[in-house]
Design a protein around this motif. Structure first.
Motif, short mmCIF file in Angstrom:
data_model
loop_
_atom_site.label_atom_id
_atom_site.label_comp_id
_atom_site.label_asym_id
_atom_site.label_seq_id
_atom_site.Cartn_x
_atom_site.Cartn_y
_atom_site.Cartn_z
N ALA A 48 0.82 -1.21 0.00
CA ALA A 48 0.00 0.00 0.00
C ALA A 48 0.86 1.26 0.00
CB ALA A 48 -0.94 -0.02 1.21
N HIS A 49 1.95 1.27 0.77
CA HIS A 49 2.84 2.44 0.78
C HIS A 49 3.47 2.66 -0.60
CE1 HIS A 49 2.95 4.05 4.85
NE2 HIS A 49 2.90 2.80 5.33
N HIS A 50 3.78 1.57 -1.29
CA HIS A 50 4.37 1.70 -2.62
C HIS A 50 3.35 2.26 -3.61
CE1 HIS A 50 7.00 0.77 -6.01
NE2 HIS A 50 5.96 0.20 -6.61
N ALA A 51 2.08 1.82 -3.47
CA ALA A 51 1.04 2.27 -4.41
C ALA A 51 0.53 3.67 -4.08
CB ALA A 51 -0.13 1.29 -4.40
N LEU A 52 0.59 4.05 -2.79
CA LEU A 52 0.05 5.34 -2.35
C LEU A 52 1.12 6.13 -1.60
CD1 LEU A 52 -3.37 4.00 -0.98
CD2 LEU A 52 -2.96 5.06 -3.22
N PRO A 53 2.19 6.52 -2.26
CA PRO A 53 3.28 7.23 -1.55
C PRO A 53 2.80 8.54 -0.96
CG PRO A 53 3.53 7.42 -3.94
CD PRO A 53 2.43 6.43 -3.71
N GLY A 88 -10.76 -9.95 -2.49
CA GLY A 88 -10.00 -8.99 -1.70
C GLY A 88 -8.57 -8.85 -2.18
N VAL A 89 -7.93 -9.97 -2.50
CA VAL A 89 -6.57 -9.93 -3.01
C VAL A 89 -6.52 -9.22 -4.35
CG1 VAL A 89 -4.66 -11.35 -3.86
CG2 VAL A 89 -5.85 -12.01 -1.75
N ALA A 90 -7.46 -9.55 -5.23
CA ALA A 90 -7.45 -8.97 -6.57
C ALA A 90 -7.73 -7.47 -6.55
CB ALA A 90 -8.48 -9.68 -7.45
N LEU A 91 -8.54 -7.01 -5.60
CA LEU A 91 -8.87 -5.58 -5.56
C LEU A 91 -7.62 -4.71 -5.40
CD1 LEU A 91 -12.15 -5.20 -3.46
CD2 LEU A 91 -11.72 -4.40 -5.78
N GLY A 92 -6.66 -5.21 -4.63
CA GLY A 92 -5.44 -4.44 -4.45
C GLY A 92 -4.62 -4.29 -5.72
N ILE A 93 -4.89 -5.15 -6.71
CA ILE A 93 -4.16 -5.09 -7.98
C ILE A 93 -4.90 -4.24 -8.99
CG2 ILE A 93 -3.02 -6.45 -9.76
CD1 ILE A 93 -3.39 -8.91 -7.92
N VAL A 94 -6.19 -4.49 -9.14
CA VAL A 94 -6.95 -3.82 -10.19
C VAL A 94 -7.45 -2.45 -9.76
CG1 VAL A 94 -7.67 -6.03 -11.15
CG2 VAL A 94 -9.15 -4.90 -9.49
N TRP A 95 -7.48 -2.19 -8.46
CA TRP A 95 -7.97 -0.90 -7.96
C TRP A 95 -7.02 -0.41 -6.86
CZ3 TRP A 95 -13.01 0.06 -4.72
CH2 TRP A 95 -13.31 1.42 -4.72
N PRO A 96 -5.78 -0.07 -7.22
CA PRO A 96 -4.76 0.29 -6.21
C PRO A 96 -4.95 1.70 -5.66
CG PRO A 96 -3.84 0.49 -8.40
CD PRO A 96 -5.24 -0.03 -8.59
N THR A 97 -6.11 1.92 -5.06
CA THR A 97 -6.43 3.20 -4.43
C THR A 97 -6.78 2.94 -2.97
OG1 THR A 97 -8.79 3.02 -4.94
CG2 THR A 97 -7.36 4.02 -6.62
N ALA A 98 -7.05 4.01 -2.24
CA ALA A 98 -7.44 3.85 -0.84
C ALA A 98 -8.71 3.01 -0.73
CB ALA A 98 -7.64 5.22 -0.19
N GLY A 99 -9.67 3.25 -1.63
CA GLY A 99 -10.91 2.48 -1.61
C GLY A 99 -10.67 1.02 -1.92
#
Length: 432
Positions: free
Chosen positions: A266-271, A317-328
């Motif tokens: 998450a830190h890498h995707a949302l610096p 849940g796992v896939a959401l972090g890949i296809v939607w790498p936002t806070a939501g």
């Protein structure tokens, strides 16, 4: 189930103080042993990486050392012949010491030994706290409090995540020492509760109505009536037991990559964002909701179908972090992974009791071992892929794909034609 309910003491059914005290004490123990002793590593990992004393590959090794320790500790529980209350106290004391040790050294191999030992201790404490607490609740006729016990890891995860979010600037060393002190304070608060529980008629059904959350507890049982029902109306079949073991190992691999590296990803995707520190507490909050809600689902629902649904939720849940790498995306994904976390253990252990009745301990042990192997493999696969590709995406897709294949496998086992022990209606053995 109805016969058991009709014999419960009236004071217990009204929510007696002893039942509440036992359940909350065990909840605190699991918060310490798992929420701190096992899972505090996840929110602290970014700080350990940022401090320069660790890289992502060695972080993966430390995670796998802990999961290997948990695997070894779970298997060892079958051989330990220690009074549960005493073992809980030993586990609490060792958790405090091992957590403090992480903050008192910076040598990788010392960390590896400490994390392995912490994994074993967390398994021992989980098993024996479950044994003590569930037996106590059974004697009080207060099985409904069992769900409270298993909210402990969720509360521990929330507390550690929020602490790191608030005090992260102080560094990983301060974090480990602070968690060690917190573990000591919490242990002191519940220390006096854990005294030997005398065995008696109630102990024989200590695990029968608890929801089966203890994945490696060697004393799970059902009532005599349930055992007879299992053998007469739904005879066990070796293939079903084999597939339960194999397919129960899938979520160990499927969730652990996200559970280990979520703050790093998450830190890498949302610096620069404050959100990444909150996703781990969201996971813990969802875990609490899942622990309380899963135990209330109808017992006659097929366990394999419920497990398949849980696997699909975690895959989403796992896939959401890949296809939607936002806070939501990360927030919703964290909750979808956490919600079925405890439910998976619950349904798998119920299925083991359906297949083996009073003799389910061995099957539960094999299933727990398979889950542990999945947890060990996950970080070892993910970290090298992340180093090579510069991203966790491929590893996460592998995890999501494994969960979906596991769900398909469970549905095939449950509904394949000409299955020797296909149930005709509810799983009656679960109703004990």
């Amino acid at each position: 189930m109805d016969n058991l309910a009709s014999t419960r003491p009236l004071v217990a059914s009204a929510g007696s103080h002893p039942a509440r005290e036992a359940a909350i004490a065990c909840m605190v123990v699991l918060a310490v042993a798992l929420g701190i002793g096992r899972f505090a590593f996840t929110p602290l990992l970014p700080l350990m990486l940022h401090g320069g004393g660790l890289d992502i590959r060695h972080g993966g090794w430390l995670a796998s050392c802990n999961y290997a320790g948990y695997f070894a500790g779970a298997l060892a529980c079958a051989a330990l012949r220690v009074e549960p209350a005493r073992m809980v106290r030993v586990g609490l004391a060792l958790t405090v010491l091992l957590t403090l040790a992480m903050g008192l050294t910076s040598h990788f191999w010392v960390w590896a030994i400490v994390r392995f030992a912490a994994g074993a201790v967390s398994a021992w404490t989980f098993v024996f706290a479950s044994q003590w607490g569930l037996r106590r609740l059974a004697e009080l006729g207060a099985h409904g409090w069992g769900g409270v016990i298993y909210t402990g890891p969720g509360f521990g995860i929330i507390a550690t995540g929020l602490f790191v979010s608030a005090a992260g600037r102080l560094g990983a060393t301060v974090g480990w020492l602070g968690f060690g002190i917190a573990a000591a304070v919490l242990s002191a608060l519940v220390w006096r509760v854990f005294v030997a529980v005398p065995t008696g008629p109630g102990a024989a059904v200590s695990a029968a109505g608890n929801g089966g959350n203890d994945a490696s507890h060697p004393t799970h049982s059902t009532s005599p009536t349930a055992s007879a029902t299992t053998s007469s109306t739904n005879p066990p079949h070796r293939a079903d037991a084999f597939w339960l073991v194999v397919l129960y190992g899938v979520p160990g691999f499927g969730y652990i990559i996200t559970a280990t590296f979520l703050p790093v990803i998450a830190h890498h995707a949302l610096p620069g964002s404050a959100w990444p520190d909150l996703f781990w507490p969201m996971f813990g909050l969802a875990l609490i909701a899942g622990a309380l809600g899963a135990a209330r689902l109808p017992h006659h629902w097929d366990n394999r179908t419920l497990l398949a649904a849980c696997y699909v939720l975690q895959a989403a849940g796992v896939a959401l972090g890949i296809v939607w790498p936002t806070a939501g995306g990360f927030g919703l994904g964290s909750m979808l992974i956490g919600l079925p976390f405890t439910a998976i253990t619950l349904f798998a252990m119920r299925e083991a009791r359906r297949l083996r009745g009073d003799h389910a301990a061995g099957l539960m042990g094999y299933a727990t071992a398979a889950y542990g192997v999945g947890q060990i493999i996950g970080p070892l696969v993910a970290a090298p892929i992340a180093v090579h590709t510069g991203s966790f995406s491929l590893a996460l897709w592998l995890a999501a794909g494994a969960l979906l294949l596991g769900a398909l496998g469970l549905m095939w086992v449950a509904y394949r034609p000409n299955r020797p022990n296909r149930p005709n209606g509810p799983n009656r053995s679960q109703q004990a």
